[in-house]
Structures are given as structure tokens and as C-alpha cells.
Design a protein around this motif. Structure first.
Motif, PDB file in Angstrom:
ATOM      1  N   GLU A  59       4.486   9.900   0.448  1.00  0.00           N
ATOM      2  CA  GLU A  59       3.341  10.082   1.345  1.00  0.00           C
ATOM      3  C   GLU A  59       3.107   8.760   2.053  1.00  0.00           C
ATOM      4  O   GLU A  59       2.918   7.729   1.398  1.00  0.00           O
ATOM      5  N   VAL A  60       3.158   8.784   3.371  1.00  0.00           N
ATOM      6  CA  VAL A  60       3.036   7.548   4.145  1.00  0.00           C
ATOM      7  C   VAL A  60       1.731   7.565   4.933  1.00  0.00           C
ATOM      8  O   VAL A  60       1.427   8.545   5.608  1.00  0.00           O
ATOM      9  N   TRP A  61       0.955   6.492   4.796  1.00  0.00           N
ATOM     10  CA  TRP A  61      -0.268   6.312   5.587  1.00  0.00           C
ATOM     11  C   TRP A  61      -0.008   5.207   6.609  1.00  0.00           C
ATOM     12  O   TRP A  61       0.460   4.118   6.248  1.00  0.00           O
ATOM     13  N   ARG A  62      -0.328   5.496   7.855  1.00  0.00           N
ATOM     14  CA  ARG A  62      -0.184   4.477   8.903  1.00  0.00           C
ATOM     15  C   ARG A  62      -1.496   4.375   9.670  1.00  0.00           C
ATOM     16  O   ARG A  62      -2.228   5.350   9.805  1.00  0.00           O
ATOM     17  N   CYS A  63      -1.794   3.178  10.155  1.00  0.00           N
ATOM     18  CA  CYS A  63      -3.030   3.000  10.920  1.00  0.00           C
ATOM     19  C   CYS A  63      -2.852   1.812  11.856  1.00  0.00           C
ATOM     20  O   CYS A  63      -1.819   1.146  11.834  1.00  0.00           O
ATOM     21  N   ASP A  64      -3.886   1.553  12.678  1.00  0.00           N
ATOM     22  CA  ASP A  64      -3.774   0.435  13.603  1.00  0.00           C
ATOM     23  C   ASP A  64      -3.752  -0.877  12.831  1.00  0.00           C
ATOM     24  O   ASP A  64      -4.540  -1.083  11.914  1.00  0.00           O
ATOM     25  N   GLY A  65      -2.840  -1.743  13.208  1.00  0.00           N
ATOM     26  CA  GLY A  65      -2.646  -3.007  12.501  1.00  0.00           C
ATOM     27  C   GLY A  65      -3.332  -4.144  13.214  1.00  0.00           C
ATOM     28  O   GLY A  65      -4.178  -3.890  14.044  1.00  0.00           O
ATOM     29  N   GLU A  81      -6.734  -2.830  10.756  1.00  0.00           N
ATOM     30  CA  GLU A  81      -7.827  -3.273  11.609  1.00  0.00           C
ATOM     31  C   GLU A  81      -9.154  -2.641  11.162  1.00  0.00           C
ATOM     32  O   GLU A  81     -10.174  -3.307  11.097  1.00  0.00           O
ATOM     33  N   ARG A  82      -9.116  -1.367  10.842  1.00  0.00           N
ATOM     34  CA  ARG A  82     -10.364  -0.665  10.514  1.00  0.00           C
ATOM     35  C   ARG A  82     -10.369   0.078   9.179  1.00  0.00           C
ATOM     36  O   ARG A  82     -11.370   0.672   8.816  1.00  0.00           O
ATOM     37  N   LEU A  83      -9.246   0.065   8.488  1.00  0.00           N
ATOM     38  CA  LEU A  83      -9.169   0.804   7.220  1.00  0.00           C
ATOM     39  C   LEU A  83      -8.458  -0.044   6.176  1.00  0.00           C
ATOM     40  O   LEU A  83      -7.548  -0.817   6.511  1.00  0.00           O
ATOM     41  N   GLN A 178      -4.961   4.912 -13.205  1.00  0.00           N
ATOM     42  CA  GLN A 178      -4.813   4.481 -11.811  1.00  0.00           C
ATOM     43  C   GLN A 178      -6.006   4.933 -10.971  1.00  0.00           C
ATOM     44  O   GLN A 178      -6.441   6.086 -11.069  1.00  0.00           O
ATOM     45  N   VAL A 179      -6.506   3.999 -10.166  1.00  0.00           N
ATOM     46  CA  VAL A 179      -7.567   4.313  -9.215  1.00  0.00           C
ATOM     47  C   VAL A 179      -7.134   3.757  -7.864  1.00  0.00           C
ATOM     48  O   VAL A 179      -6.803   2.573  -7.768  1.00  0.00           O
ATOM     49  N   TYR A 180      -7.059   4.605  -6.851  1.00  0.00           N
ATOM     50  CA  TYR A 180      -6.782   4.076  -5.508  1.00  0.00           C
ATOM     51  C   TYR A 180      -7.742   4.676  -4.496  1.00  0.00           C
ATOM     52  O   TYR A 180      -8.355   5.714  -4.757  1.00  0.00           O
ATOM     53  N   PHE A 181      -7.927   3.971  -3.384  1.00  0.00           N
ATOM     54  CA  PHE A 181      -8.963   4.403  -2.443  1.00  0.00           C
ATOM     55  C   PHE A 181      -8.591   4.106  -0.996  1.00  0.00           C
ATOM     56  O   PHE A 181      -7.728   3.283  -0.707  1.00  0.00           O
ATOM     57  N   LEU A 182      -9.304   4.784  -0.121  1.00  0.00           N
ATOM     58  CA  LEU A 182      -9.332   4.466   1.306  1.00  0.00           C
ATOM     59  C   LEU A 182     -10.754   4.019   1.609  1.00  0.00           C
ATOM     60  O   LEU A 182     -11.711   4.685   1.213  1.00  0.00           O
TER      61      LEU A 182
END
Ligand code: 3EB
Length: 337
Positions: A59-65, A81-83, A178-182
Motif C-alpha cells: 500500500e503506497v501513500w503519496r502526497c505533496d512534498g 508539506e501538509r500530512l 504497532q500503532v501508525y497514523f496519518l
């Protein structure tokens, strides 16, 4: 407006390396069938759930860098930049009991978030070894909820925005909690499901401390919106429905998802979440033998264009056999009246 989503999520065939060595806008790569203790890069999140479908995908997450990476105590993060995506894996052989481990994990997450430009968790995934082990209030899920509540001090009269969440069980011999977040710079818009009692108001029978999560949150960035769905099961009011009927549990979970998305539309007014190629669904299945029927049932109800993955995981109540979570894109629609 239906521009590009702020968080671009996809399942891609193969391993993690091409994504970790490749595009500069990669925020996270989740790889299944691996212990969380085996992370190779702050953006790499190994998840100890077995993928039931083929071929193997990440699973790949991409966002503005640009994407900045680092660590904070035992947390690793990738900040766009925002996440921000952050993850912690605590070895339960060292962290004491489940309540203490959960307390510690949430202390680390919260102390990280307090000093981050992206202070607000929007969605948190919790993968808990042996989640249904122990009976009554000793059950590890209930102990996990206690530890989370110990860390997340909340005055019940003054409930802050809560992130959406998933809590799923991994194998009892998996060493890591394991705990992960956005997270983002602003809280999400919390959405509750009118068909379900809010989890933080569950009655005492489900444990000494209620789970702390919202059924969903809506992330708005640059005029585009995304709906982050909590783990959604066959729960109506606060009760499990369709005990021992996995296909009916899945259909009920989907009714809950649709009800939640509809409630989100009511709150947004001029936008609605649509299950389409902009989103993803994760389907958790307790008994791998149920996979063919679950898949057939989901295929009959959710358009083929929606990417989905099937993972073997235990659900937080012994009588729940399946659960769904996901990230769903929203589109502008005529304002509702
Ligand atoms: C339920 O509806 C199923 O403890 O964070 C779903 C999502 C569930 C998140 C959590 C638990 C959690 O109550 C259980």
C-alpha cells in the motif's frame, strides 16, 4: 471541485524497495506479512497481517512534498508539506503488559504530535498481537483500550475531535504492538454513524474503558476532501449482529459504511464520498476459510473499480468475523437542502 486527492493511496504489486528508492512524493509504504520490528526506512511500515488475496501488493501513500523523515523516541515519521505519517512498534517482550505497552505507545505518539506542525491525528491504525486472548476485562483488547485511555486523558464533558481508528489483532506470537497514523495541521471533521452508538459511549459490558475513536473523519486540503473510515463491523447500536454468519456480517458492515458516508454528505452539504478508484478498502477476515465467501459478497456489493485488499486479522470482539476500513475520495455535488 474534483481535483487530485491530497493523499494518493494505491495498492501496487511487488515489494517496498522500488517505492522507497523511487518517487520523491512517497510518504509511506505498507508491506504485509512482515513484523513491524523489521522496518528499513522511516517511510517503510511492515504490518504483521497476512494477505489472503494474490498477487502480493504494498500500500503506497503519496502526497505533496518535499518529504522529510526522522525519528522521535521509538516513533518514526515521514512528513510531507501538509500530512505526516508516523509509526511506533513496541516489543511486548520488553514493554510490560498490554495496558502498559498501549499507554507507552500513545504517550510517544502524543508527545511527537504536540511538537509537530501536523498535530492532529486523523486516523490511527492499531495492530494488536493476540487481541482476543484473556477473558472478561483481562482480554488484551480491553487492556489495550485501558492503556490508550490512560494516555489520552479526556474530560468526558469536553470531548475533543477524535481520530478515526482501526484495531485489529495479529498473531499471538507476533512480538510487536504497532500503532501508525496519518496526521494533519487541522483536526478532521468527525463523523458518527446514526446506526451505531458512538464507541466512546459503549456500555460497561464491553470493557472498563471505552474505545476512543470517531467512526470516520473527513480530511479537507486544497479544496479536495477524503473520508477516512474507521474499522467498520457488523455492529448496530452497540450490539453485534449476525453472529456466525460471515456474509451477513460483511453486508451489515457495508450498510454501516454507506450510512456513515451518507452522514458525511449531510455534514458537508456540497460533497459526498464515492466508492471509486480514488479510494481503497481493507477487508479484515478472522478465519482465512471465509475468504472466498467474503470476496464473493464484497464483489457483489462494491464496484470493481474500488481497489481492495484482504488481510487475515482478528476483530476486537470474539463474535465479529470481519471488518472493513478504508480511505474514500469525495466529489463536489449540488448542495443538499
Ligand atoms: C466496533 O465497531 C468495532 O478500538 O480503535 C473498530 C474500530 C473497533 C476501532 C478501536 C475498535 C476500534 O466497535 C471495534
Amino acid at each position: 471541485m474534483s481535483g487530485q486527492m491530497s493523499l494518493r493511496v494505491a495498492y501496487r504489486e511487488g515489494g517496498a524497495e522500488p517505492w522507497l528508492d523511487g518517487p520523491e512524493d512517497v510518504l509511506a509504504v505498507f508491506q504485509f506479512n512482515l513484523s513491524p520490528l523489521d522496518a528499513t526506512d522511516p517511510r517503510h511500515v511492515p504490518v504483521a497481517l497476512r494477505q489472503l488475496d494474490e498477487p502480493r501488493r504494498v500500500e503506497v501513500w503519496r502526497c505533496d512534498g518535499p518529504i522529510k523523515t526522522g525519528s522521535w523516541d521509538r516513533l518514526r515519521f515521514a512528513q510531507g508539506e501538509r500530512l505526516t505519517m508516523g509509526h511506533v512498534a513496541l516489543d511486548l517482550r520488553q514493554a510490560g503488559n498490554m495496558r502498559e505497552a498501549s499507554h507507552q505507545a500513545y504517550d510517544i505518539v502524543q508527545s511527537y504530535l504536540r511538537q509537530s506542525p501536523h498535530q492532529w491525528p486523523l486516523k490511527i491504525w492499531n495492530y494488536i498481537p493476540g487481541i482476543n486472548q484473556g477473558s472478561g476485562d483481562d482480554e488484551l483488547y480491553r487492556q489495550f483500550c485501558l492503556g490508550r485511555a490512560d494516555a489520552v486523558l479526556i474530560d468526558p464533558g469536553d470531548l475533543p475531535p477524535l481520530p478515526a481508528a482501526t484495531a485489529i489483532g495479529t498473531a499471538p506470537d507476533e512480538p510487536a504492538l504497532q500503532v501508525y497514523f496519518l496526521a494533519g495541521a487541522l483536526p478532521g471533521l468527525d463523523v458518527e454513524n446514526p446506526r451505531q452508538v458512538s464507541a466512546w459511549r459503549y456500555p460497561r459490558q464491553y470493557g472498563p474503558r471505552s474505545p476512543l475513536f470517531s467512526r470516520g473523519t473527513i480530511l479537507t486540503l486544497n479544496g479536495s476532501r477524503q473520508f477516512l473510515l474507521s474499522g467498520t463491523a457488523s455492529v448496530i447500536g452497540h450490539q453485534t449482529h449476525h453472529e456466525n454468519q460471515v456474509a451477513n456480517q460483511l453486508r451489515e458492515s457495508l450498510r454501516n459504511v454507506h450510512s456513515l458516508l451518507e452522514e458525511g454528505h449531510r455534514l458537508m452539504g456540497d460533497a459526498r464520498a464515492q466508492l471509486d478508484g480514488n479510494g481503497i478498502l481493507k477487508v479484515y477476515i478472522r478465519d482465512p476459510g471465509d475468504y472466498p465467501l467474503i470476496r464473493q459478497t464484497l464483489d457483489a456489493e462494491v464496484p470493481e473499480s474500488v481497489p481492495r485488499i484482504y488481510l487475515q486479522g482478528d476483530i476486537c470482539r470474539q463474535n465479529l468475523l470481519t471488518e472493513i476500513d478504508g480511505i474514500v475520495g469525495c466529489q463536489q455535488v449540488a448542495a443538499s437542502t
